[in-house]
Design a protein around this motif. Sequence first.
Motif, short mmCIF file in Angstrom:
data_model
loop_
_atom_site.label_atom_id
_atom_site.label_comp_id
_atom_site.label_asym_id
_atom_site.label_seq_id
_atom_site.Cartn_x
_atom_site.Cartn_y
_atom_site.Cartn_z
N MET A 1 -5.00 -12.74 10.23
CA MET A 1 -4.71 -12.75 9.22
C MET A 1 -4.92 -11.27 8.75
SD MET A 1 -1.81 -12.94 7.60
CE MET A 1 -1.12 -13.67 5.53
N ARG A 2 -6.07 -10.93 8.68
CA ARG A 2 -6.36 -9.21 7.37
C ARG A 2 -6.04 -8.69 9.01
NH1 ARG A 2 -9.97 -8.95 3.74
NH2 ARG A 2 -11.11 -10.54 2.28
N ARG A 3 -6.37 -8.62 9.67
CA ARG A 3 -5.83 -7.45 11.10
C ARG A 3 -4.42 -7.38 10.94
NH1 ARG A 3 -8.04 -10.21 15.11
NH2 ARG A 3 -6.14 -10.80 16.17
N LEU A 4 -3.52 -8.30 10.88
CA LEU A 4 -2.57 -8.09 10.86
C LEU A 4 -1.67 -7.28 9.75
CD1 LEU A 4 -0.69 -12.00 12.15
CD2 LEU A 4 -0.51 -9.43 13.11
N LYS B 1 0.76 -1.34 0.21
CA LYS B 1 0.37 -0.14 0.06
C LYS B 1 0.86 1.17 0.28
CE LYS B 1 -4.05 -1.62 2.19
NZ LYS B 1 -5.58 -1.66 3.17
N GLN B 2 2.39 1.24 0.80
CA GLN B 2 3.28 2.50 0.79
C GLN B 2 4.01 2.08 0.46
OE1 GLN B 2 2.99 4.85 4.41
NE2 GLN B 2 0.91 3.54 5.70
N PHE B 3 4.82 1.47 -0.15
CA PHE B 3 5.92 1.03 -0.65
C PHE B 3 5.77 0.12 -1.80
CE2 PHE B 3 6.10 -1.08 3.27
CZ PHE B 3 6.74 -2.53 2.71
N HIS B 4 6.76 -0.09 -2.83
CA HIS B 4 6.90 -1.09 -3.67
C HIS B 4 8.70 -1.86 -3.37
CE1 HIS B 4 7.22 -3.29 -7.86
NE2 HIS B 4 9.03 -3.13 -7.65
N VAL B 5 8.78 -2.84 -3.32
CA VAL B 5 9.80 -4.51 -3.03
C VAL B 5 10.35 -4.61 -4.55
CG1 VAL B 5 10.46 -5.90 -1.63
CG2 VAL B 5 9.23 -3.80 -0.36
N ASP C 1 -2.34 -3.27 6.55
CA ASP C 1 -2.04 -2.17 6.69
C ASP C 1 -1.05 -2.04 4.84
OD1 ASP C 1 -3.42 -0.41 8.60
OD2 ASP C 1 -1.80 -0.88 9.87
N PHE C 2 -0.61 -3.56 4.71
CA PHE C 2 0.28 -3.98 3.43
C PHE C 2 -0.64 -4.24 2.48
CE2 PHE C 2 1.77 -3.89 7.45
CZ PHE C 2 3.68 -2.95 8.04
N TYR C 3 -1.16 -5.24 2.14
CA TYR C 3 -1.41 -5.94 1.44
C TYR C 3 -2.45 -5.12 0.98
CZ TYR C 3 0.47 -10.48 2.16
OH TYR C 3 1.24 -10.90 2.32
N LEU C 4 -2.47 -4.49 -0.72
CA LEU C 4 -3.55 -4.30 -2.01
C LEU C 4 -4.78 -4.57 -1.54
CD1 LEU C 4 -0.82 -3.41 -4.82
CD2 LEU C 4 -1.44 -1.39 -2.80
N LYS C 5 -4.48 -4.98 -1.75
CA LYS C 5 -6.53 -5.23 -1.73
C LYS C 5 -6.95 -5.63 -0.10
CE LYS C 5 -5.91 -8.29 -5.79
NZ LYS C 5 -5.73 -9.87 -7.07
#
Length: 240
Positions: A229-232, A6-10, A235-239
């Motif tokens: 898993m969703r709660r964890l 969501k906030q960066f690319h690796v 903030d990161f996974y786009l979907k």
Amino acid sequence: MGFTFKQFHVDDFGCGMPVSTDSVLLGSWAPINHAKRVLDIGAGSGLLSLMAAQRNSLAIIDAVELDETAANTCVSNVANSPWAAQIRVHQQSIQQFTEATLATNTAGYDVILCNPPYFLNGPTAASNNRATARHALTLSFTELMQSCAQLLSTDGIACLVLPTVEAHSLIAAAKAVDLPLQLAVAVSSVMGKAPNRQLLLFSQQAAPADCIAEDFAILVQHGQYTDTMRRLTQDFYLKL
């Protein structure tokens, strides 16, 4: 290529271990909200460092990576992120980094993160960097946990993720250097199946109250993420 959050690319080109669910789990789970200094051992592409920076904008993060290609990729990922000023990349072994840090009497780390090489035996990968990333060739569990014990602050914590079988060896290595296990969270790939990985927290102190302590699964039977898993990772996974 690589992986966009969501906030960066690796970009994980040239890294022995690409972006993995294990690292995302560890980076989401480890309690780092109050940390001032964070150490990422075996940083690879820099994923754990970037996740730590997103979660804690005040922390100073040192990312240590032995492989030159992976370290260069890590530098690039950090430079292209919103947190370039927070993260310092060191291209050296953790053994060298530990020796240099102890020589300067620098204050200890509040949190150490590591998704370590975990195969203790068996066939190695054909490429040298992948073999180093996956097998304990240049960094034994004993050496790893010795560095953790030496580099942690008095109330610091070391958080690692390992396959369930190898976790027992790491726990024994930590005990041998007086860094006791405070929390182990068993994670299964699918609800109802046996756990295949462990999230581990080591410290001289009790586990922080804000750490998710219950065992959980990544997916429910029909392929969707579980609530934990969703709660964890929301903030990161786009979907999510």
